[in-house]
Write an enzyme that holds these catalytic residues in place. Sequence first.
Site, PDB file in Angstrom:
ATOM      1  N   GLU A   1      -2.448  11.878   0.680  1.00 41.26           N
ATOM      2  CA  GLU A   1      -0.659  11.844   1.588  1.00 41.26           C
ATOM      3  C   GLU A   1      -0.535  12.634  -0.143  1.00 41.26           C
ATOM      4  OE1 GLU A   1       0.625   7.928  -0.646  1.00 41.26           O
ATOM      5  OE2 GLU A   1       2.627   8.366   0.518  1.00 41.26           O
TER       6      GLU A   1
ATOM      7  N   ASP B   1       3.771   0.983   6.466  1.00 44.88           N
ATOM      8  CA  ASP B   1       2.696   1.870   5.429  1.00 44.88           C
ATOM      9  C   ASP B   1       4.238   0.509   3.956  1.00 44.88           C
ATOM     10  OD1 ASP B   1       2.158   2.732   2.992  1.00 44.88           O
ATOM     11  OD2 ASP B   1       3.160   4.245   3.063  1.00 44.88           O
TER      12      ASP B   1
ATOM     13  N   HIS C   1       1.777  -2.670   2.889  1.00 41.41           N
ATOM     14  CA  HIS C   1       2.125  -3.363   1.733  1.00 41.41           C
ATOM     15  C   HIS C   1       3.233  -4.235   2.071  1.00 41.41           C
ATOM     16  CE1 HIS C   1      -0.034   0.569  -0.624  1.00 41.41           C
ATOM     17  NE2 HIS C   1       0.828   0.820   0.875  1.00 41.41           N
TER      18      HIS C   1
HETATM   19  N1  HPA Z   1       1.505   5.795  -1.463  1.00 42.31           N
HETATM   20  C1  HPA Z   1       1.191   4.949  -2.450  1.00 42.31           C
HETATM   21  N2  HPA Z   1       0.955   4.177  -3.248  1.00 42.31           N
HETATM   22  C2  HPA Z   1       2.284   3.111  -2.603  1.00 42.31           C
HETATM   23  C3  HPA Z   1       2.232   3.569  -1.263  1.00 42.31           C
HETATM   24  C4  HPA Z   1       1.772   4.705  -0.408  1.00 42.31           C
HETATM   25  O1  HPA Z   1       2.039   5.341   0.482  1.00 42.31           O
HETATM   26  N3  HPA Z   1       2.962   2.400  -0.315  1.00 42.31           N
HETATM   27  C5  HPA Z   1       3.284   1.801  -1.567  1.00 42.31           C
HETATM   28  N4  HPA Z   1       2.191   1.738  -2.764  1.00 42.31           N
HETATM   29 ZN    ZN Z   2      -0.014   2.893   1.448  1.00 43.06          ZN
END
Ligand code: HPA
Ligand code: ZN
Length: 337
Positions: A200, A278, A19
Amino acid sequence: MGMIENFIAGIPKAELHLHIEGTFEPELMFEIARRNNLQLKYNSIEDLKLAYNFNNLQEFLDIYYSGADVLLEEQDFYDLTWAYLQKIHSQNVLHTEIFFDPQTHSLRGVPFSKVITGIHRALEDGQTKLGISSRLILSILRHLSEESAFQTIDDALEYKSWITAIGLDSSEKGHPPSKFQRIFEKVLEEGFLTVAHAGEEGPPEYVWEALNLLQVSRIDHGNRSLEDHTLVTELAMRKIPLTVCPLSNLKLKVVNDMTIHPLAEMLDKGLMATVNSDDPAYFGGYVNENYLAVAYALNLSKEQIVQLATNSFIASFLEEKKKLLMIEKVQHYYLSE
Ligand code: HPA
Ligand code: ZN
C-alpha cells in the site's frame, strides 16, 4: 441512475477488504459515545467530518483509532457490524470477509470476548435475516510488538471456530511482514489462513515477504507490486488475489488521481484483482461507490465489471461449491441485463 450505475448496483458481489472499525459512521459514533458517557474530540458531526482530510495512511490511522475508542460494550460491536450489513445488503453484496483489530480494543481494557461476540452475533443475524454469508479475519496491528500479537492470538484460540484467517494491518512503512514471521508460523500451524496488507505504502519487497514468510492466501492492497515485474509474474502465475481499495487509495494519496489508478493495469496483466471499500465511513463510499469510481475514471467495460465481481467470489474463502454457485449468479445477471 445511469446505465453503468444500475449495472454496478445490481451485480452480485463479495467484499474481501473491509475493516469493521472503518464502517463507524459519525452518526452512530456520536450515539455510542453518548450512551457510554464518553466525550469525542469533536463537537459535531460536521467538525468530525472536516477532520477526514488525510495526506497519508498514518494521518488516517490516528483518526480511525480515536473513533474506535468509544466502542466499549458487546452491543456496540453488534450495532457497528449490523449497520454495515444492512448497508451492504442494499448494495447486493452477498458475501463479506471482515477484518477486526482486537488490539485497538484490548489495549483500552475492552476484553476480546466482548469484541468478537458482538461482531459474531451480528454476522449470524446477517446470514439468517439478510442472507449474507461472511468470514471473520483477525488483523494484527503491525506497529505494535510481537509480544502483543502473541497475546492476541492466545485470546483468539478460544474462539477459533469463529475466525477464518489472520491478517496484518496498520502503519506499513518500517513494519515489514518479517517482524511477524513467528506469529504467522504459529497461526498457520493452528490451521488459520493468512493474509496481509502489503504494497500500500510499503515496497514490493514487503509483498514478497508476505508471500514467502507469511504464506498469505491474498495480498491486501498490493498496488506497489506493479513496480516489480518478477513479482507481477509470480502473483499472476499463482493467482494470488489483490484486494484493491480505490477510494481508500485516493483519500490516502496512494494514487494521486483516479484516472491513473492501477486497477486496469492489474487486470491487463492477468492479476486476480478485486474491488473493496477498506474503511467506507472514512473514505466516502461503500463497495458500489468504489466500483463506480473506477468504472468512470478508467472507463471500464461491463465485461470488466463482471470480471471484478467474479474475481471477488473466486478470491473469497467460501467453499468451492458455494463459489461456483455465486459465479453462476454473476453470469446469470450479466446475461439478463
Ligand atoms: N491500511 C493499513 N491499516 C489499515 C487500513 C489500511 O488501509 N485500514 C484500516 N487499517
Ligand atoms: Zn485495509
